[in-house]
Structure formats: C-alpha cells, structure tokens
Write an enzyme that holds these catalytic residues in place. Structure first.
Site, PDB file in Angstrom:
ATOM      1  N   GLY A 134     -12.651  11.775  -1.772  1.00 41.92           N
ATOM      2  CA  GLY A 134     -13.741  11.175  -2.537  1.00 41.92           C
ATOM      3  C   GLY A 134     -13.593   9.678  -2.567  1.00 41.92           C
ATOM      4  O   GLY A 134     -12.759   9.091  -1.875  1.00 41.92           O
ATOM      5  N   GLY A 135     -14.426   9.046  -3.399  1.00 42.73           N
ATOM      6  CA  GLY A 135     -14.437   7.596  -3.463  1.00 42.73           C
ATOM      7  C   GLY A 135     -13.142   7.010  -3.995  1.00 42.73           C
ATOM      8  O   GLY A 135     -12.858   5.842  -3.775  1.00 42.73           O
ATOM      9  N   GLY A 162     -10.181   8.195  -3.182  1.00 42.14           N
ATOM     10  CA  GLY A 162      -9.095   8.472  -2.263  1.00 42.14           C
ATOM     11  C   GLY A 162      -9.062   9.902  -1.769  1.00 42.14           C
ATOM     12  O   GLY A 162      -9.793  10.768  -2.249  1.00 42.14           O
ATOM     13  N   VAL A 218      -7.003  13.447  -1.249  1.00 48.91           N
ATOM     14  CA  VAL A 218      -6.041  14.191  -2.059  1.00 48.91           C
ATOM     15  C   VAL A 218      -5.377  15.250  -1.187  1.00 48.91           C
ATOM     16  O   VAL A 218      -6.056  15.981  -0.444  1.00 48.91           O
ATOM     17  CB  VAL A 218      -6.716  14.851  -3.272  1.00 48.91           C
ATOM     18  CG1 VAL A 218      -5.674  15.485  -4.181  1.00 48.91           C
ATOM     19  CG2 VAL A 218      -7.537  13.824  -4.054  1.00 48.91           C
ATOM     20  N   LYS A 252      -2.734  11.594  -4.341  1.00 48.15           N
ATOM     21  CA  LYS A 252      -4.026  10.935  -4.153  1.00 48.15           C
ATOM     22  C   LYS A 252      -3.753   9.610  -3.447  1.00 48.15           C
ATOM     23  O   LYS A 252      -3.233   8.670  -4.042  1.00 48.15           O
ATOM     24  CB  LYS A 252      -4.737  10.718  -5.484  1.00 48.15           C
ATOM     25  CG  LYS A 252      -6.142  10.124  -5.324  1.00 48.15           C
ATOM     26  CD  LYS A 252      -6.816   9.911  -6.657  1.00 48.15           C
ATOM     27  CE  LYS A 252      -7.215  11.211  -7.325  1.00 48.15           C
ATOM     28  NZ  LYS A 252      -8.358  11.855  -6.653  1.00 48.15           N
ATOM     29  N   ASP A 296     -15.157   9.142 -16.216  1.00 49.30           N
ATOM     30  CA  ASP A 296     -15.779   9.921 -15.137  1.00 49.30           C
ATOM     31  C   ASP A 296     -15.652  11.422 -15.422  1.00 49.30           C
ATOM     32  O   ASP A 296     -15.408  12.216 -14.521  1.00 49.30           O
ATOM     33  CB  ASP A 296     -15.134   9.577 -13.799  1.00 49.30           C
ATOM     34  CG  ASP A 296     -15.978  10.025 -12.610  1.00 49.30           C
ATOM     35  OD1 ASP A 296     -17.186  10.272 -12.805  1.00 49.30           O
ATOM     36  OD2 ASP A 296     -15.439  10.129 -11.499  1.00 49.30           O
TER      37      ASP A 296
END
Length: 678
Positions: free
Chosen positions: A20-21, A23, A25, A40, A147
């Site tokens: 994802g934005g 990083g 995983v 991550k 988030d």
C-alpha cells in the site's frame, strides 16, 4: 519487491502479505527470537530522506511504547541492505507483531457473492468495544491513528481484535509537501493512506477518504476526535453492512462527507438505544459537538448489553404515529407563545387550535420534498402528493373537508402562494415555473430552468427562485430573470436557498450553505441588487413572523428572536420555541415549517414521511415487521420461508434483510432506478 529468502538483518522474508501507500508488508522470521513477524518496508521517499527518516524514527519510538492486547505491537526499526535477490540498496522496515486472522473489511465483504453484509449485534458490539479500548489506550498516550478503517482492523481466529498501523499516518507525514498525490478513482475505499497536497505543508489530507472526518478531509489539523468520527463510520458499517460515505471518486466521497447525514433508520431494529445515540454522537460534523472521548464510547458499548433496543430513533415521533399521513397545521397565533413575553413585545395570549391535515385517499406525500406551502392569509395550504405514480399538486382550504387537485400539474415538485393568496406558483416538468389562479384555473408560464429544490418566494416585487444554487428573481408575468446572488468561493458556498421577501421591504432573506459544518448562516440581499449582509450565524430556514420576529432552524430546533426589518438585525437573544426532534428536516437542510401573515404555523412532524414494512395476512390483518420506520423502503419481496425480505432502499439499491436476526446485506451497488422482478 523482496523475494522469499531475502535477509534484512536477523529477519528472513517468508512471503508477501500486502502492499500500500505506506509500504510493502512481508511475513518474516526473526531468527534471533524464533518468532514470525510482519515487516513493513517503507517507501523509498522516506528511506532516502534523512529529515523524514529522523521524524519517522521518533514517531516509531512512541508507537513502540503502546502495549495493549487490542493493538498490534511495534517492535522497532530495521535498517539493512537486502542480503539476496532484490537488487536494491538499503531499506528501512518497521518490525511489527504478526497478526493472524481476517481483516474486518474481509468479514464485512462477501467477495464470492460480491456484496457487503451487516454483522449481527452480538458480533458487532464486542468488536466495536475492543476497537474503542484500543483507541482509548492510544489516545491516553497522545497517539492518534488517523487512518482507522476496516482494512486496518484484524480479527484473530479466537475473536480478539487487533488494530493495525496505529499512528503510521502521522509517522509518514514528514516533508509532506514533497509527497505525491493520490486522488484517483476506483477502489479508493480500500486504498492505503492518502497523502494529497492541498497547497501548503500543513494542508494535507491523511487518511482513507470514506472514513475521514470533515476536518481531516479539509486538510485541517486533527486530534483524537478524527479517530472518533472514523470509529462511528466503522460502527455504522458493521451494523448496517453499508458504507456510509462511498462514491466513484475521492472528490465525490469527500463531498458526501460534507453533505450527507447518517440515516439512523437503517440501523437494525434491535440496536440498543445507547448504541444508536453513540453512532449519532460520533458522526457530528462539527468536532466541537462530537463525542469528545472514546472512553465514553467504550462505556456505552459495555452498558448497551443491559439496554433495551430503541423502538424509534426519537421519542417525540411517537405522538405522531396516529397520523399515518398528515400535516400538523396549528393555528398558533404566535403571540400566545411565552416567547413573546421574553423578547420584549407586549401581546395578548390567544387560544391555540391544532388541525391535522391528511392527504386525499390513495395519495401519498412526495417524500423527496419535505416543504409544504401556506397562503399568506393562513386559510389555504398547497401540498405535493403522489397518485398513480405521478407527482400532483393539491390545494386544501382549512375550512373545507377535502383537498382538490390542481389540473395539469403532473410532475410538480414545489409550490408557493401569491401575496394575495389567490394564486399558486409551482415548478414542474424538471424546472418549468408556472402560476395558476385558484378561482378560475387560469395559468401562465413564468420561466424555466428553475431548481426543483431550494424554495420559492412570491412578493409584489417578483418571484424569487433558485437556479444553479443561487437566487434569481422574475416578474410573476414572466420575462427575463435577474440574478440576485453569486456563490462566494472564499466561503466555499454551495447553495443559497429558502428565500423569503420581508413584507414592506425590498430585501430577501436566504440561507447560505457551505462545505464547512456549522458555517451555514442567514443573509440578506436587496431585491435591486447590492451588498449582502449577515443576519444570523449558524442558522437556516428563515421564516418571518408578523409579530416582528425572525424564526430560524438551528441544530434541529426552531429558534426565534425579535427582528428589525429596516436594519435586518436581530434584537436581543434568540430563544428556542420548538425543541430539536419535533419537526422533520428538509432535503437541503433546515426544518419543514412556515408561518402565514396571520400567525398560522404549518409544519411537518419528525418521521412524517416514514413508512413501515408490514405483513398482511389473508384475513386483512397487518402486522408490523421489526424494522425501524424509514422513508426509503420500496417494493418488498419476502422469501417463501418468511425469514428474509428483499427491499429497494431509496430506489437505488437492493438489500436483503434477515427478519429473525435484524441484520441486512446489500445485494447491489448503488445505482439510479435499480429494481427487480420475480
């Protein structure tokens, strides 16, 4: 991308877990402690920027202090060159607890069938309590998630909740002005944290669009109340199986956050009253009025186990249940209210008479327009109803037992009376403004291109209407309309509505609405053009009273204050004359009420347009199903075993309702004119 077998210090990559934005995983093995962890790997923009990395290091150290059973632990940072196969330079990875199980997002989505589902109360409430517990522990240490969303919440096989990526949104917010935009379309509800430049270093949007608080969506500084908003959105989604804010693009979703209010009627009928109130308090757009501490949410969820379900969202609605369809028209003679003695105007109290006005047989109210007109003389009302699937205009004199239909007004959406009460103007045909005399049904086309919502005001100076979100005026005899207002871009205005022309003055009062929660206000503009002036802040639905008062809506209540119509200013302090929860809200905001020049109050009670889903036996007896009233149910279809119900919601989605468990699942994506046949 790191390949299996790559070593980062003591950590051996076992395989990818996601990306994802914030990083990539990976599942990895800690060869020193003989345990599996999640790594991550940070984006290159962080790893190669010393300033950003230093700040991230400080944030990671704070996150590592969080020690709570419902928070995925942060073990530390690893800085190393990959030992094999990657071909890349030094990387930075945050070492985290590996949480087995499924995400809440996966539990809510049925990927095989392609629709969302609601969780039963006995499953949703324990999950929500554990989320609240995690947030409370973090907030006590000054850590804000920023988030929170179903994709960042995992549920282990034994039912324990783990909140992931705590505080990483802030940790990633370093050197924000240099980060890239992410405003694309499609799949953004599950996208990683957005970092969209908004013009300044401080003006950043951090979070996932569908779960952002209004202040976060505007790029303003946020505190723990942003997490409380996101918690409310997640809780609503768990209970209803429906995303509260979701559209085709980030921009459209942000618009919904500013404009849409949660429909609490979609919560399961068995939802405890404490939980229903909790959802409402979490989802207040103004952070100053929002629930202030997530610990209070945890206590509400714990107490909810002993709290009976709410029979209706508002206790005040029960007094109207005897009126399946009706308008509360009270000949209130406003001087009789105790208000007037409190505002300095000497008046004589009068008796109050209440008259309940019903629609004609086989006619239902038009539920997309909650406004109803009353003539200045207080003797006649105009209302829009649906008959044989067509919107029609009905006029009812209060001294007559029945309403009569205005001919050739099919498709009407809104109406208003002339100053002499002898004619009515109405919008139909998608924006055609027409007037008709009530005595002989003579009609005249006035203008076209009128917005079908926003209101009308007919004065001797002309008819004021809304077009393109702003006010225009036109002669009742027709002609070229003239613009009265323009939207103020600096205030982020989106609509001018509810115009009224103050009797004896060539001035129009109107409500100015913006994208800023709590910034709505009533303003005045001269009919001949000129500078707008502010009359009252945080107010909507201006209504002038012949007693010399201005009535207006604020926070669901009707307020009133003495009003100087020459200077367009309030005199003294506004007081509440009708508390919140009594009147129904109109679509564009404000409340459904009006007052004639003679003092007759016309209003619609809260829940007026609600419908109930009932089961009718062969003997004709109707039994109400355990679903909250709503104005959105259409076209019900019940399963042969009587356990499930298909129903159209608002004419754009189809949902399946489990009548025994009180849960629902969306079967179709939102789209206009969605329907089904059997």
């Amino acid at each position: 991308m790191l390949s299996v077998g790559t070593r980062l210090g003591p950590y051996e990559i076992l395989g990818p877990l996601g990306a994802g934005g914030m990083g990539e995983v990976y599942r990895a093995r800690d060869t020193n402690l003989k345990r599996e962890v999640a790594l991550k790997v940070l984006p290159e923009g962080v790893a190669q920027d010393s300033d950003r990395l230093a700040r991230f290091q400080r944030e990671a150290e704070l996150l590592a202090t969080l020690n709570h059973p419902n928070i995925a632990a942060v073990y530390g940072l690893e800085k190393a060159d990959p030992s094999t196969g990657s071909g890349q330079g030094a990387v930075i990875a945050i070492v985290m607890e590996l949480v087995e199980g499924e995400t809440l997002d996966a539990r809510l989505r049925n990927e095989r069938e392609g629709f969302s589902r609601a969780l039963p109360l006995d499953e949703a409430l324990p999950i929500a309590r554990q989320i609240a517990d995690a947030l409370e522990a973090a907030h006590e240490r000054g850590v804000i998630h920023r988030d929170l969303k179903p994709a960042n919440i995992k549920i282990t096989p034994d039912g324990k909740v783990k909140v992931l990526d705590f505080g990483l949104a802030k940790a990633m917010d370093v050197g924000a002005g240099r980060s890239g935009g992410a405003g694309g379309t499609g799949g953004f509800e599950n996208s990683p944290t957005l970092t969209t430049p908004m013009g300044t270093m401080a003006g950043m949007i951090l979070g996932t669009a569908a779960y952002m608080s209004p202040e976060q969506a505007k790029g303003s500084a946020v505190d723990k109340r942003a997490d409380i908003w996101a918690f409310g959105v997640v809780l609503f989604e768990m209970l209803t199986g429906t995303r509260l804010f979701a559209s085709e693009s980030v921009a459209e979703t942000l618009g919904l956050i500013f404009s849409r209010e949660p429909d609490l009627a979609t919560l399961p009928a068995a939802t405890p009253a404490r939980v229903r109130t909790l959802v409402a308090r979490c989802l207040v757009k103004d952070p100053r009025q929002r629930l202030r501490d997530i610990g209070d949410a945890r206590l509400d969820l714990e107490d909810a186990r002993d709290t009976p379900a709410a029979a209706a969202p508002l206790q005040a609605r029960s007094i109207w249940r005897a009126l399946p369809w009706g308008v509360a028209a009270a000949a209130v003679l406003l001087a009789g209210w105790t208000l007037w003695g409190r505002t300095g105007i000497a008046t004589t109290a009068r008796d109050v008479t209440q008259v309940d006005i019903g629609f004609p047989r086989d006619v239902e109210p038009y539920t997309q327009n909650h406004e109803t007109a009353i003539a200045p003389d207080g003797r006649t009302i105009a209302m829009v109803g649906v008959k044989d699937g067509v919107r029609r205009l009905f006029v009812r004199r209060l001294d007559h037992p029945e309403a009569s239909e205005v001919p050739d007004a099919n498709g009407v959406s809104i109406a208003e009376f002339s100053p002499d009460s002898g004619s009515v103007a109405f919008i139909y045909g998608g924006g055609l403004l027409t007037r008709v005399t009530l005595a002989d049904q003579q009609r005249k086309r006035v203008t076209f291109g009128v917005d079908v919502t926003g209101g009308l005001s007919w004065s001797p100076a002309g008819i004021v209407f809304v077009r393109g979100g702003v006010l225009w005026i036109v002669s009742p005899d027709g002609g070229t309309p003239r613009a009265l207002t323009v939207l103020d871009a600096a205030r982020h205005e989106v609509l001018h509505d509810h115009p009224i022309v103050v009797p004896g003055q060539r001035v129009v009062l109107f409500a100015s609405q913006t994208t800023e929660p709590g910034a709505e206000r009533i303003e005045a503009v001269p009919i001949d053009g000129g500078t707008r002036t502010v009359v009252v802040e945080r107010a909507m639905t201006p209504v002038w009273s012949a007693t010399g008062h201005l009535l207006f809506a604020r926070d669901g209540a009707v307020m009133a204050a003495a009003f100087d119509s020459r200077t367009m200013t309030l005199q003294g302090t506004a007081v509440t004359v009708m508390p919140a929860g009594i009147l129904e809200a109109v679509e564009s905001g404000g409340l459904a009420f009006n007052v004639s020049s003679t003092g007759t109050l016309l209003s619609r009670p809260a829940g007026f347009t609600d419908t109930r889903v009932v089961s009718v036996g062969r003997d004709g007896a109707a039994v109400g199903l355990s679903l909250l009233p709503s104005d959105r149910y259409r076209n019900p279809r019940i399963s042969p075993d009587g356990r499930r119900l298909l129903v159209e919601i608002g004419g754009n989605v189809i949902e399946a309702l489990d009548l025994e468990r009180g849960t629902r699942a969306r079967l179709t994506a939102g789209a206009l004119s969605t329907t089904f046949s059997t």
